[in-house]
Design a protein around this motif. Structure first.
Motif, short mmCIF file in Angstrom:
data_model
loop_
_atom_site.label_atom_id
_atom_site.label_comp_id
_atom_site.label_asym_id
_atom_site.label_seq_id
_atom_site.Cartn_x
_atom_site.Cartn_y
_atom_site.Cartn_z
N ALA A 72 0.82 -1.21 0.00
CA ALA A 72 0.00 0.00 0.00
C ALA A 72 0.85 1.26 0.00
O ALA A 72 2.00 1.26 0.45
CB ALA A 72 -0.91 0.01 1.23
N LEU A 73 0.28 2.34 -0.53
CA LEU A 73 0.86 3.67 -0.37
C LEU A 73 0.13 4.37 0.77
O LEU A 73 -1.09 4.28 0.89
CB LEU A 73 0.73 4.48 -1.66
N LEU A 74 0.88 5.06 1.62
CA LEU A 74 0.33 5.64 2.84
C LEU A 74 0.30 7.16 2.85
O LEU A 74 -0.47 7.76 3.60
CB LEU A 74 1.13 5.16 4.06
N CYS A 75 1.12 7.82 2.04
CA CYS A 75 1.23 9.28 2.12
C CYS A 75 1.64 9.85 0.78
O CYS A 75 2.22 9.15 -0.06
CB CYS A 75 2.23 9.68 3.21
N CYS A 76 1.35 11.14 0.58
CA CYS A 76 1.72 11.81 -0.66
C CYS A 76 1.87 13.30 -0.40
O CYS A 76 1.31 13.84 0.56
CB CYS A 76 0.71 11.56 -1.77
N ALA A 77 2.64 13.97 -1.25
CA ALA A 77 2.86 15.42 -1.12
C ALA A 77 3.30 15.99 -2.45
O ALA A 77 4.00 15.33 -3.23
CB ALA A 77 3.92 15.71 -0.05
N TRP A 78 2.90 17.25 -2.71
CA TRP A 78 3.24 17.95 -3.94
C TRP A 78 4.43 18.88 -3.72
O TRP A 78 4.59 19.46 -2.64
CB TRP A 78 2.08 18.80 -4.42
N SER A 79 5.22 19.07 -4.79
CA SER A 79 6.18 20.17 -4.78
C SER A 79 5.42 21.47 -5.00
O SER A 79 4.32 21.47 -5.56
CB SER A 79 7.24 19.98 -5.87
N MET A 80 5.99 22.58 -4.56
CA MET A 80 5.28 23.86 -4.65
C MET A 80 4.99 24.25 -6.09
O MET A 80 4.00 24.91 -6.38
CB MET A 80 6.09 24.96 -3.96
N ASP A 81 5.87 23.86 -7.02
CA ASP A 81 5.66 24.22 -8.43
C ASP A 81 4.73 23.24 -9.14
O ASP A 81 4.42 23.42 -10.33
CB ASP A 81 6.99 24.33 -9.17
N GLY A 82 4.30 22.20 -8.44
CA GLY A 82 3.37 21.24 -9.04
C GLY A 82 4.00 20.29 -10.03
O GLY A 82 3.28 19.55 -10.72
N GLY A 94 5.23 4.39 1.31
CA GLY A 94 4.33 3.33 1.73
C GLY A 94 5.05 2.10 2.23
O GLY A 94 6.15 2.17 2.79
N GLU A 95 4.43 0.95 1.99
CA GLU A 95 4.86 -0.30 2.60
C GLU A 95 6.06 -0.94 1.91
O GLU A 95 6.58 -1.95 2.38
CB GLU A 95 3.69 -1.29 2.63
N ASP A 96 6.53 -0.38 0.79
CA ASP A 96 7.72 -0.92 0.12
C ASP A 96 8.99 -0.26 0.63
O ASP A 96 10.08 -0.51 0.08
CB ASP A 96 7.61 -0.79 -1.40
N ASP A 97 8.88 0.59 1.66
CA ASP A 97 10.02 1.26 2.30
C ASP A 97 10.69 2.28 1.38
O ASP A 97 11.78 2.78 1.69
CB ASP A 97 11.09 0.27 2.78
N SER A 107 11.75 0.50 7.07
CA SER A 107 10.38 0.10 7.33
C SER A 107 9.46 1.02 6.55
O SER A 107 9.91 1.87 5.79
CB SER A 107 10.08 0.15 8.83
N TRP A 108 8.15 0.87 6.77
CA TRP A 108 7.17 1.63 6.01
C TRP A 108 7.41 3.13 6.11
O TRP A 108 7.70 3.66 7.19
CB TRP A 108 5.76 1.32 6.51
N VAL A 109 7.24 3.81 4.98
CA VAL A 109 7.36 5.27 4.93
C VAL A 109 5.98 5.85 5.22
O VAL A 109 5.02 5.60 4.49
CB VAL A 109 7.87 5.74 3.56
N SER A 110 5.88 6.64 6.29
CA SER A 110 4.58 7.10 6.77
C SER A 110 4.33 8.59 6.55
O SER A 110 3.21 9.06 6.72
CB SER A 110 4.43 6.78 8.26
N GLY A 111 5.35 9.35 6.17
CA GLY A 111 5.15 10.78 5.93
C GLY A 111 6.20 11.32 4.97
O GLY A 111 7.38 10.96 5.05
N VAL A 129 9.69 10.39 6.76
CA VAL A 129 9.78 9.71 8.05
C VAL A 129 9.11 8.36 7.93
O VAL A 129 8.26 8.15 7.04
CB VAL A 129 9.12 10.52 9.19
N GLY A 130 9.49 7.43 8.83
CA GLY A 130 8.95 6.10 8.71
C GLY A 130 8.79 5.40 10.04
O GLY A 130 9.12 5.93 11.10
N GLN A 131 8.30 4.18 9.95
CA GLN A 131 8.14 3.37 11.15
C GLN A 131 9.48 2.94 11.74
O GLN A 131 9.54 2.41 12.85
CB GLN A 131 7.29 2.13 10.85
N ASP A 132 10.56 3.17 11.00
CA ASP A 132 11.89 2.88 11.53
C ASP A 132 12.41 3.97 12.45
O ASP A 132 13.57 3.95 12.85
CB ASP A 132 12.89 2.65 10.38
N THR A 133 11.55 4.95 12.80
CA THR A 133 11.83 6.09 13.71
C THR A 133 12.83 7.07 13.12
O THR A 133 13.32 7.95 13.83
CB THR A 133 12.34 5.62 15.09
N GLN A 134 13.10 6.99 11.83
CA GLN A 134 14.11 7.85 11.21
C GLN A 134 13.49 9.01 10.42
O GLN A 134 12.45 8.85 9.78
CB GLN A 134 14.99 7.04 10.26
#
Length: 546
Positions: A342-352, A359-362, A383-387, A413-418
């Motif tokens: 699964a994919l868990l998070c997404c974000a845009w660059s300011m210029d689009g 997500g779950e593929d790290d 681990s999973w990328v959450s943000g 950031v991820g579930q690996d606390t990094q």
């Protein structure tokens, strides 16, 4: 507390939120050190209903306009720091198991104490008004809104106090997502989505002024799941939408609401004929709210994000697909599948131009709107990328002064606390020219990837998961363990980077050169957001983990 003599957090504190030894209070980048300035957290010892079933998200809210003092509704008091940062009021944030005093220290070093025996913020219930109202609160400042268990907490970002200044508890469901609109015209600017599917719209300023035990002046949408009974997963104001907002649900549907319409009107929609395809249906009556339903997929939509101009909408889901829509045309533009899971998070660059997903593929995946496909994979998480988030306040260096170098700084950031920081410069990344033949070696080239890669993906198609040999790899600039618990998101501000773990602990890391210039006597630590990059409302998106 925090012993910075050797740059390591000590675990000698008796606080319930004391950190384990070995976590450094700084991390290094080419620009210098990011230093841990302070932390925000839920009140220690406060137990939450179904604490483990939700993941903390954080919304950054900047209130700009001063509001005249209101008539007090209870015994009143106010606290003002020497720099003019105003805290809403001191109040007890604990459970209803006895009387306890709370000491509140303002920026000027003054202290007050308040006692209360009641659990605060029970939504819809009555409660005694023995907590303090703040008659001098002017509503101006920057605040963090975050959810933990069955509660919403509000902290003053410009105060070094660890505990929040406001708490609202929900008796029947847990808050799971929220969004703030700094340009709201009628004062109702804070959206809160619940695990039950209900959505509340309130005035943040009004919540801070009235320190009662429940939401004040709330507008209620999808009451008792009348429109959709599945969990709210993500919520967003529509840029330029004049009060319209979008709510995503765990059943793969999204709904568009207009805040100025009654949320109790007829809300029936036509039957979805093909569950596997995008389907947009509009309300049958002009007074209906929601006004439209988007059926996106047959699984949970984990996160949504609009491009800064509001032209495009990105969604990521449990099925591992990123989908990018032309919002006004209600059409799928492009998208594709993750390498795994699964994919868990997404974000845009300011210029689009680019979209980040995690997500779950790290992996941190970089998607190009020009090429309509993945153009880079970031490898570094365990681990999973959450943000994920772009740092729009970071300026790309140009050492030789000749020409412009387009470079992006982003974080994950991820579930690996990094916390990982990345630099992306498209002209320097190594791009595969063609698929590796059996038994052979892949061919690579340096240069603009769009001139070397295969054809641009057709408009309106979803791409399958790419081969690991076909996508360029990038490595993080910085990898730093910032928390002891799995992380759920991050926010960039002009002066800092904020990281949050899923248990509701937030850390503020000051940028190089900022920490040294900040006062140590409780004065304002963060200034208002710069005018040239007006990101006054930022939101961390992350889904509940399965």
């Amino acid at each position: 507390m925090i012993n910075t003599a050797n740059g390591v957090i000590s675990a000698s504190s008796s606080s319930a939120n004391a950190q384990s030894p070995g976590l450094k209070t700084y991390f290094k980048t080419p620009e210098g050190r990011y230093k841990l300035q302070y932390e925000k957290t839920q009140p220690s010892g406060l137990l939450h209903y179904s604490h483990g079933k939700t993941v903390t998200q954080v919304t950054l809210a900047h209130l700009r306009d001063k509001l005249a003092p209101s008539t007090p509704t209870a015994s009143s008091s106010s606290f003002t720091s020497s720099s003019g940062v105003r805290s809403a009021a001191a109040r007890w944030l604990g459970g209803g198991n006895g009387s306890r005093a709370l000491g509140f220290v303002g920026g000027n070093g003054g202290g007050k104490s308040v006692s209360s025996t009641n659990r605060i913020g029970s939504l819809g219930g009555s409660s005694p008004s023995n907590s303090m109202a703040n008659t001098n609160f002017d509503g101006k400042g920057t605040y963090l809104i975050f959810n933990v268990g069955d509660a919403i907490f509000i902290s003053d970002l410009n105060s070094q106090d660890k505990d929040p200044i406001k708490s609202i508890h929900f008796s029947n469901s847990n808050p799971v997502c929220h969004a703030f609109d700094q340009d709201a015209k009628n004062g109702h600017d804070l959206l809160i989505g619940l695990n039950s599917g209900d959505v509340y719209l309130v005035s943040l300023r009004q919540q801070l002024q009235d320190v009662g035990k429940k939401l004040v002046g709330a507008q209620h949408y999808n009451k008792d799941g009348s429109v959709n009974s599945s969990r709210c997963t993500s919520i967003a104001w529509i840029p330029g939408g004049d009060g319209a907002f979008l709510v995503a649900h765990a059943d793969g549907n999204m709904y568009i609401y207009e805040k100025n319409k009654d949320g109790a009107g007829d809300s029936s929609f036509s039957v979805i004929k093909d569950q596997t395809q995008l389907s947009v249906a509009h309300a049958r009556h002009s007074k209906s709210n929601p006004i439209a339903r988007w059926h996106v997929c047959q699984c949970s939509i984990n996160s949504i994000a609009f491009s800064s101009d509001g032209a495009y909408l990105a969604t990521v889901g449990r099925d591992g697909y990123l989908r990018v829509f032309d919002y006004s045309k209600e059409q799928l533009v492009c998208g594709g599948k993750s390498y795994y899971g699964a994919l868990l998070c997404c974000a845009w660059s300011m210029d689009g131009n680019y979209i980040l997903t995690g997500g779950e593929d790290d992996l941190v995946q970089v998607w190009s709107m020009e090429d309509r496909k993945v153009v880079a994979w970031g490898e570094g998480h365990n681990s999973w990328v959450s943000g994920v988030a772009f740092d729009s306040y970071w300026s790309s260096p140009n050492p030789d002064g000749t020409g412009e170098t387009v470079r992006y700084r982003f974080g994950s950031v991820g579930q690996d606390t990094q916390l990982l920081l990345w630099d992306l410069e498209m002209d320097e990344i190594v791009v595969p020219l063609r698929r590796c033949p059996p038994g052979g070696s892949p061919t690579y080239s340096t240069g603009n990837q769009s001139s070397h890669w295969d054809n641009v993906s057709p408009l309106g198609t979803l791409q399958p998961a790419p081969s690991i040999r076909d996508v360029p790899k990038i490595s993080p600039l910085v990898a730093h363990r910032v928390h002891t618990e799995p992380l759920s998101g991050l926010i960039f501000t002009p002066e800092s980077v904020l990281t949050v773990c899923r248990e509701g602990h937030i850390k503020v890391w000051m940028r190089p050169g900022v920490a040294e210039s900040q006062p140590s006597n409780g004065e304002t630590v963060l200034s208002s957001v710069s005018k040239d990059k007006p990101l006054l409302s930022c939101k961390i998106n992350s889904s509940s983990y399965k």
